[in-house]
Write an enzyme that holds these catalytic residues in place. Structure first.
Site, mmCIF file in Angstrom:
data_model
loop_
_atom_site.group_PDB
_atom_site.id
_atom_site.type_symbol
_atom_site.label_atom_id
_atom_site.label_comp_id
_atom_site.label_asym_id
_atom_site.label_seq_id
_atom_site.Cartn_x
_atom_site.Cartn_y
_atom_site.Cartn_z
ATOM 1 N N ARG A 163 0.796 -1.367 -0.119
ATOM 2 C CA ARG A 163 0.131 0.297 -0.172
ATOM 3 C C ARG A 163 0.726 1.314 0.180
ATOM 4 O O ARG A 163 0.555 2.390 -0.714
ATOM 5 C CB ARG A 163 -0.611 0.375 1.328
ATOM 6 C CG ARG A 163 -2.483 -0.697 0.771
ATOM 7 C CD ARG A 163 -2.043 -2.199 0.476
ATOM 8 N NE ARG A 163 -3.492 -2.982 0.387
ATOM 9 C CZ ARG A 163 -3.808 -3.583 1.520
ATOM 10 N NH1 ARG A 163 -2.970 -4.005 2.636
ATOM 11 N NH2 ARG A 163 -4.413 -4.635 1.050
ATOM 12 N N ASP A 192 -0.111 -5.654 -3.789
ATOM 13 C CA ASP A 192 -1.237 -6.423 -3.261
ATOM 14 C C ASP A 192 -1.888 -5.941 -4.376
ATOM 15 O O ASP A 192 -1.155 -5.147 -5.605
ATOM 16 C CB ASP A 192 -1.397 -5.282 -1.677
ATOM 17 C CG ASP A 192 -3.058 -6.257 -1.303
ATOM 18 O OD1 ASP A 192 -3.938 -5.307 -1.828
ATOM 19 O OD2 ASP A 192 -3.169 -6.572 0.013
ATOM 20 N N HIS A 266 -6.555 -9.413 -4.575
ATOM 21 C CA HIS A 266 -5.143 -8.443 -4.276
ATOM 22 C C HIS A 266 -4.656 -8.065 -5.110
ATOM 23 O O HIS A 266 -3.419 -8.090 -4.996
ATOM 24 C CB HIS A 266 -5.178 -8.923 -2.694
ATOM 25 C CG HIS A 266 -6.011 -8.720 -1.842
ATOM 26 N ND1 HIS A 266 -6.593 -6.767 -1.598
ATOM 27 C CD2 HIS A 266 -7.054 -9.289 -0.618
ATOM 28 C CE1 HIS A 266 -7.079 -7.248 -0.450
ATOM 29 N NE2 HIS A 266 -7.387 -8.594 -0.043
ATOM 30 N N GLU A 335 -10.315 -12.334 0.882
ATOM 31 C CA GLU A 335 -11.052 -11.819 0.568
ATOM 32 C C GLU A 335 -11.058 -10.686 -1.655
ATOM 33 O O GLU A 335 -11.008 -10.301 -2.155
ATOM 34 C CB GLU A 335 -10.393 -9.722 1.038
ATOM 35 C CG GLU A 335 -10.710 -10.203 2.153
ATOM 36 C CD GLU A 335 -10.275 -8.429 2.925
ATOM 37 O OE1 GLU A 335 -10.244 -8.141 4.027
ATOM 38 O OE2 GLU A 335 -9.415 -8.137 2.133
ATOM 39 N N TRP A 401 -7.357 -14.909 10.654
ATOM 40 C CA TRP A 401 -7.519 -13.634 10.934
ATOM 41 C C TRP A 401 -8.775 -13.353 11.442
ATOM 42 O O TRP A 401 -9.703 -12.251 12.413
ATOM 43 C CB TRP A 401 -6.977 -12.623 10.080
ATOM 44 C CG TRP A 401 -7.609 -13.007 9.307
ATOM 45 C CD1 TRP A 401 -8.138 -13.719 8.104
ATOM 46 C CD2 TRP A 401 -8.678 -11.730 8.478
ATOM 47 N NE1 TRP A 401 -8.493 -13.154 7.085
ATOM 48 C CE2 TRP A 401 -9.066 -11.966 6.917
ATOM 49 C CE3 TRP A 401 -9.529 -9.903 9.260
ATOM 50 C CZ2 TRP A 401 -9.988 -11.016 6.135
ATOM 51 C CZ3 TRP A 401 -10.103 -9.655 8.311
ATOM 52 C CH2 TRP A 401 -10.367 -10.001 7.179
ATOM 53 N N TYR A 428 -4.484 -6.393 14.679
ATOM 54 C CA TYR A 428 -4.392 -5.516 13.871
ATOM 55 C C TYR A 428 -4.478 -4.083 14.236
ATOM 56 O O TYR A 428 -4.863 -3.180 13.949
ATOM 57 C CB TYR A 428 -6.052 -6.086 12.627
ATOM 58 C CG TYR A 428 -6.122 -7.155 11.405
ATOM 59 C CD1 TYR A 428 -5.082 -7.799 11.954
ATOM 60 C CD2 TYR A 428 -6.568 -6.424 10.579
ATOM 61 C CE1 TYR A 428 -4.818 -9.185 10.174
ATOM 62 C CE2 TYR A 428 -6.909 -7.462 9.050
ATOM 63 C CZ TYR A 428 -5.904 -8.917 10.215
ATOM 64 O OH TYR A 428 -5.961 -9.985 8.786
ATOM 65 N N TRP A 478 -0.946 -3.193 8.475
ATOM 66 C CA TRP A 478 -1.549 -2.552 6.883
ATOM 67 C C TRP A 478 -1.746 -1.649 7.312
ATOM 68 O O TRP A 478 -1.848 -0.748 7.710
ATOM 69 C CB TRP A 478 -3.072 -3.461 6.871
ATOM 70 C CG TRP A 478 -3.187 -4.727 6.698
ATOM 71 C CD1 TRP A 478 -3.988 -5.102 8.101
ATOM 72 C CD2 TRP A 478 -2.817 -5.914 6.119
ATOM 73 N NE1 TRP A 478 -3.955 -6.628 8.066
ATOM 74 C CE2 TRP A 478 -3.591 -7.137 6.756
ATOM 75 C CE3 TRP A 478 -2.103 -5.837 5.046
ATOM 76 C CZ2 TRP A 478 -2.956 -8.279 6.322
ATOM 77 C CZ3 TRP A 478 -2.108 -7.333 4.276
ATOM 78 C CH2 TRP A 478 -2.340 -8.276 5.323
ATOM 79 N N GLU A 480 -2.193 0.878 4.349
ATOM 80 C CA GLU A 480 -3.417 1.664 3.788
ATOM 81 C C GLU A 480 -2.908 3.260 4.342
ATOM 82 O O GLU A 480 -2.818 4.660 3.775
ATOM 83 C CB GLU A 480 -4.860 1.792 4.259
ATOM 84 C CG GLU A 480 -5.082 0.482 3.039
ATOM 85 C CD GLU A 480 -4.914 -1.125 4.198
ATOM 86 O OE1 GLU A 480 -4.882 -0.737 5.465
ATOM 87 O OE2 GLU A 480 -5.925 -1.811 3.477
#
Length: 616
Positions: A163, A192, A266, A335, A401, A428, A478, A480
């Site tokens: 990201r 990703d 992803h 996902e 997770w 997370y 993560w 982002e």
């Protein structure tokens, strides 16, 4: 007898002073302080076995120089000094596990006993924590005997470099810091939707195009897609030589690097680089084959019905497997949107041909074929718990997770899968860690330090046999909302220290109040010395208030996750000190007052940021 014990305690405190405070992170199995001190000086000799890792010697010298300012000499083989020495000594003691150690500090010598390199490394980290942060003319280490073994073999941290890309030097800095807290797995999320970060020589477009995206500075989840003609200036990637350097650096620090290549979802950066990986029978009118610039990334799956997909990924996996010495290779699997697959006649035909009843089983078909490719490289495949959907993937290792009706944290080990716990509820650490209006930009949810610390990775529902399949625990950051190294570190520390203790220490030796005191007295300053931007959100005051319109009053409640401190507040706009009003219970205030509150220690020092909020 009680008077004698009290007298002995007073003597010990007078000799060792503050150094005797138990400020170790992670907390060892057993810590027994004794009377006396070891005087560390530049005449102290260091002895190591001949068989120890060659890189360990310069590492020890570098760290001791940093901690003490002193220069030492390391010799290998038999101990020649009679006193004033540190010895790394191999042991066959069955109570010492593979990564465990015994650290014994006495007046004349320091002995670190272990089975081999990993135990020596971990024992040395504990020894480093005995060294005072403040520079003094004399460096006195308290006499102590520490016996210690890890609870879990997998003590991990995930770093998302897709990201937002971070430099090789920044990655190595984090590995160095995390390893000093006995983290031994560094999971690199290399690909990703927003970037492909690893050089693949067979497929050069992956980094020529897939590593770069258009500039955006608005909110992550509302960014407009890039156009084909826009300059692509944001990003970067690691060459294979870069990664070899990172891997060697990590090995010296007892850290295993786990690479992750995320498929079949992803994969926008992958599909943007090689559009032929998209299902060829789908109408691509309006499909954007540019690297995603933010959170929304439609058309980001590779085609499970194309043989080219498997040929391509086999080439990628061969290079990744050859590059990374770890026995593990992570393929993602999370996902995955089935939206495009449902438009594909190729996918429908493949499902009919193989008796696949739904698209979850189509994903299983894909994952199982990738699993065979990974096994062909003599690697163990790891996947996020979504790979259990459909027909599962026997032989894989699972990262659990999610929670919900099908709880992978329970079901994965129950169904025989080796499982690594990385709970989004507890681990997370991309979620903010204090009041959202005081934290840097991030998801609108809070994961305080205390929640990370108090996490129990092994579900109570598991039998002893099932619980043995839990390999360990991992914190995941993560990327982002962490565009800068400064922000990234703010999210990492100190929550990764809490995760390190969850992963290393047995539950019975953990204590939240002791942990927070260790941070205050030692580790915040230790991290500061290392040049880390550390968060002190655990000292933030959380305000809750409601307006009583009938009586025209605001009713205010103040709380903090840290215990053993005092909250002081003002309502006149001035910054609080210990001369302000001490908070003892809910209180009433005039609506629209400006509340300022802070947390103070017994010395009257403000510990965190001042909370400021208008009561309206």
């Amino acid at each position: 007898m009680k008077r004698i014990l009290i007298f002995i305690t007073i003597i010990l405190l007078s000799v060792t002073g503050k150094a005797q405070e138990n400020t170790f992170i992670p907390q060892p199995e057993s810590v027994v302080f004794k009377e006396g001190v070891f005087n560390l000086s530049n005449t102290t000799k260091i002895y190591m076995p001949k068989q120890v890792e060659s890189s360990f010697k310069p590492y020890v010298l570098e760290k001791l120089k940093f901690e003490t300012g002193l220069d030492f000499v390391v010799e290998t083989g038999k101990v020649k000094a009679k006193s004033n020495y540190i010895e790394f000594q191999k042991t066959k003691d069955k109570s010492v596990k593979e990564e465990g150690y015994i650290l014994d500090v006495s007046d004349s010598k320091i002995i670190v006993k272990a089975k081999g390199f990993s135990g020596f490394f971990n024992g040395f980290q504990t020894l480093r924590q005995l060294v005072p942060i403040e520079k003094t003319l004399e460096i006195k280490l308290p006499n102590v005997t520490i016996t210690d073994n890890p609870r879990f073999g997998w003590r991990g941290v995930l770093m998302d470099v897709s990201r937002h890309f971070h430099s090789k030097e920044f990655v190595m800095k984090q590995i160095d810091l995390l390893s000093s807290y006995k983290i031994n797995v560094f999971h690199m999320h290399l690909t990703d939707d927003q970037g492909w970060r690893v050089e693949i020589k067979k497929y050069s477009k992956l980094t020529e195009k897939g590593a770069w995206r258009a500039e955006r500075d608005d909110h992550w989840w509302s960014r407009k897609p890039a156009t084909a003609n826009e300059p692509k200036t944001v990003g970067g990637f690691y060459t294979q030589d870069d990664l070899k350097e990172i891997i060697a650096f990590a090995k010296t620090r007892n850290v295993e690097i786990i690479p992750e290549i995320d498929v079949p979802g992803h994969s926008k950066a992958l599909v943007a680089s090689y559009p032929e990986l998209f299902c060829s029978d789908i109408d691509t009118t309006g499909v954007n084959f540019e690297v995603a610039v933010g959170g929304k990334a439609p058309n980001n799956t590779v085609c499970p019905a194309s043989e080219f997909t498997y040929e391509f990924l086999e080439g990628v996996i061969e290079e990744i497997a050859d590059l990374f010495p770890s026995k593990y290779l992570h393929i993602g699997g999370d996902e995955c949107s089935k939206k495009d697959w449902k438009k594909s006649a190729m996918c429908a035909a493949l499902m009919e041909e193989n008796g696949l009843k739904d698209y979850e089983e189509l994903q299983s078909y894909f994952i199982q074929r990738i699993h065979k490719i990974v096994e062909k490289q003599n690697k163990t495949m790891i996947g996020w718990d979504e790979v259990l959907s459909g027909n599962g993937v026997p032989g894989a290792t699972i990262m659990a997770w999610r929670r919900g009706k099908y709880n992978p944290e329970v079901q994965a080990p129950r169904e025989g899968y080796p499982t690594i716990m990385t709970s989004y509820l507890h681990s997370y650490i991309s979620r903010v860690q204090g009041p959202t209006f005081m934290e840097p930009e991030g998801p609108n949810s809070v994961l305080p330090l205390s929640v990370v610390y108090n996490h129990e990775p092994v579900p109570a529902e598991l039998t002893q046999e099932e619980a043995a399949r839990v390999l360990g625990n991992q914190a995941s950051l993560w990327g982002e909302f962490t565009p800068t190294g400064e922000h990234f570190e703010y999210m990492l520390y100190p929550r990764t220290l809490a995760s390190a203790e969850v992963s290393w220490s047995k539950p019975e030796v953990k204590n939240w109040e002791r942990f927070q005191k260790a941070l205050e007295f030692k580790h915040f300053n230790r991290l500061k010395k290392e040049g880390v931007n550390v968060a002190k959100s655990l000292f933030t005051v959380y305000p809750v208030f409601g307006i009583d319109q009938l009586h025209n009053k605001a009713i205010v409640y103040l709380e903090t996750e840290a215990v053993g401190y005092d909250i002081y507040y003002t309502l006149d706009g001035s910054d609080p000190t210990i001369e302000a009003t001490k908070y003892t219970e809910n209180f009433k205030a005039v609506p629209k007052s400006l509340l300022k509150a802070g947390l103070f220690n017994k010395k009257g020092e403000l510990l965190g940021e001042i909370t400021e909020i208008r009561l309206k």
